[in-house]
Design a protein around this motif. Structure first.
Motif, PDB file in Angstrom:
ATOM      1  N   TRP A  33      40.453  -4.551  62.055  1.00  0.00           N
ATOM      2  CA  TRP A  33      39.889  -5.890  62.199  1.00  0.00           C
ATOM      3  C   TRP A  33      38.372  -5.780  62.302  1.00  0.00           C
ATOM      4  CZ3 TRP A  33      37.075  -8.023  66.338  1.00  0.00           C
ATOM      5  CH2 TRP A  33      36.879  -7.170  67.416  1.00  0.00           C
ATOM      6  N   THR A  34      37.713  -6.864  62.046  1.00  0.00           N
ATOM      7  CA  THR A  34      36.261  -6.906  62.163  1.00  0.00           C
ATOM      8  C   THR A  34      35.799  -8.348  62.344  1.00  0.00           C
ATOM      9  OG1 THR A  34      34.158  -6.356  61.098  1.00  0.00           O
ATOM     10  CG2 THR A  34      35.940  -7.051  59.663  1.00  0.00           C
ATOM     11  N   ARG A  35      34.734  -8.485  63.086  1.00  0.00           N
ATOM     12  CA  ARG A  35      34.103  -9.801  63.213  1.00  0.00           C
ATOM     13  C   ARG A  35      32.930  -9.942  62.259  1.00  0.00           C
ATOM     14  NH1 ARG A  35      32.637 -11.260  69.206  1.00  0.00           N
ATOM     15  NH2 ARG A  35      31.584  -9.236  69.094  1.00  0.00           N
ATOM     16  N   ILE A 190      36.037 -13.230  50.354  1.00  0.00           N
ATOM     17  CA  ILE A 190      35.567 -12.744  51.650  1.00  0.00           C
ATOM     18  C   ILE A 190      35.244 -11.257  51.534  1.00  0.00           C
ATOM     19  CG2 ILE A 190      36.112 -12.476  54.089  1.00  0.00           C
ATOM     20  CD1 ILE A 190      35.967 -15.384  53.214  1.00  0.00           C
ATOM     21  N   THR A 191      34.129 -10.876  52.135  1.00  0.00           N
ATOM     22  CA  THR A 191      33.814  -9.451  52.264  1.00  0.00           C
ATOM     23  C   THR A 191      33.731  -9.112  53.746  1.00  0.00           C
ATOM     24  OG1 THR A 191      32.600  -9.333  50.178  1.00  0.00           O
ATOM     25  CG2 THR A 191      32.164  -7.624  51.792  1.00  0.00           C
ATOM     26  N   GLY A 192      34.558  -8.188  54.165  1.00  0.00           N
ATOM     27  CA  GLY A 192      34.528  -7.717  55.545  1.00  0.00           C
ATOM     28  C   GLY A 192      33.962  -6.315  55.604  1.00  0.00           C
ATOM     29  N   TYR A 193      33.181  -6.034  56.633  1.00  0.00           N
ATOM     30  CA  TYR A 193      32.562  -4.718  56.784  1.00  0.00           C
ATOM     31  C   TYR A 193      33.297  -3.987  57.905  1.00  0.00           C
ATOM     32  CZ  TYR A 193      29.145  -6.994  53.859  1.00  0.00           C
ATOM     33  OH  TYR A 193      28.551  -7.678  52.833  1.00  0.00           O
ATOM     34  N   ILE A 281      38.091 -11.030  60.565  1.00  0.00           N
ATOM     35  CA  ILE A 281      39.179 -10.629  59.686  1.00  0.00           C
ATOM     36  C   ILE A 281      40.140  -9.730  60.444  1.00  0.00           C
ATOM     37  CG2 ILE A 281      39.809  -9.476  57.525  1.00  0.00           C
ATOM     38  CD1 ILE A 281      36.898 -10.012  56.615  1.00  0.00           C
ATOM     39  N   GLN A 282      41.418 -10.047  60.359  1.00  0.00           N
ATOM     40  CA  GLN A 282      42.465  -9.199  60.923  1.00  0.00           C
ATOM     41  C   GLN A 282      43.415  -8.820  59.797  1.00  0.00           C
ATOM     42  OE1 GLN A 282      43.249  -8.024  64.328  1.00  0.00           O
ATOM     43  NE2 GLN A 282      44.514  -6.772  62.979  1.00  0.00           N
TER      44      GLN A 282
END
Length: 287
Positions: A33-35, A190-193, A281-282
């Motif tokens: 997960w990431t914020r 969406i792009t999550g890091y 994102i989870q």
């Protein structure tokens, strides 16, 4: 009895706290997960293919346009004048070619009657070919000028929404210099890091739950790509293209973040997404 009860309650509380702390620690460090996520989209920069004064602006900022719509036009006076000049030049070169062909055909007959030399015949042939290539060059220049004239009208390359439009009638635009951008329709993603320690838990096709910082419905999607390279900020290149390595090394090593792209399944009509919004994102796991 009361003492035993207090000791038992204390042990239970400590055990629960330990279990909760371990779960939070594991979730924070090892759960995928990431914020640090962002709403992104396919952005098309709009740049004219010719230079000149803007004499008609047909759109405004944040306007939705369709592919092929005329966004703005560049003054075409000079381009029309160039076409008239090149038309005349092409016609002149065509007549010169016709004259050269006429002379060449005449030399053929004279050569057969041995009235002119072989050298004169060859010269006539070469002059004919030179006249032909000069005409073709003039025709090519005319075609280029016609393309420039057509491109004084700048059309929308795709369906989408215009952003950052500060262009006004009377502004001078230069060939190849972007004047505003277009967000392609239905291209939001969406792009999550994710920290590198969590990448082993990420895979293509994995289901994802996306929460906007602004709240509202949780969006759903799937992982479509995992970044394969990021820049190394500790290494630069000198004038001889040799690597320059930093002389210090931090004892506290922060994990690198890898970009992971997520394609949304659908976007509810009551949710307004803008490129650059922050999301959490989870990723769902088998566990």
């Amino acid at each position: 009895m009361g003492k035993i009860f207090r000791i038992s309650l204390t042990l239970i509380v400590v055990a629960v706290a330990g279990i909760a702390g371990h779960w939070i620690w594991s979730h924070y460090l090892y759960s995928p997960w990431t914020r640090d996520g962002r709403v992104r989209a396919e952005i098309i920069t709009i740049a004219p293919d010719v230079s000149g004064w803007v004499n008609q602006l047909n759109v405004k900022d944040n306007q939705t346009v369709n592919k092929g719509d005329v966004l703005f036009t560049v003054d075409d006076t000079r381009y029309k004048a160039t076409i008239a000049e090149l038309n005349a030049k092409a016609e002149s070169q065509k007549l010169a070619w016709e004259l050269a062909k006429h002379k060449y055909k005449r030399r053929i007959g004279l050569t057969n009657d041995n009235l002119v030399s072989k050298e004169t015949f060859d010269e006539a042939f070469i002059n004919t070919e030179l006249a032909r290539t000069s005409y073709e060059l003039a025709q090519a220049q005319l075609n280029t000028a016609q393309i420039d004239l057509a491109r004084t009208q700048i059309h929308a390359p795709e369906n989408g929404t215009l952003i950052n439009l500060s262009l006004r009638n009377g502004n001078y635009v230069s060939k190849g210099n972007s004047v505003f951008s277009l967000v392609k329709q239905d291209s939001l993603y969406i792009t999550g890091y994710f920290e590198e320690t969590k990448i082993p838990l990420v895979h293509i096709g994995q289901n994802a739950d996306v929460s906007l910082m602004s709240g509202g419905h949780v969006l759903h999607g799937k992982v479509t790509s995992i970044g394969k390279a990021i820049a190394n900020t500790n290494v630069t290149t000198n004038g001889q293209l040799l690597p320059q390595i930093g002389q210090t090394f931090n004892w506290v090593r922060l994990s690198q973040r890898i970009p992971v792209d997520i394609q949304l399944d659908s976007i509810p009509k009551d949710i307004e997404l803008s490129v650059g919004m922050t999301v959490s994102i989870q990723l769902q796991t088998d566990k």
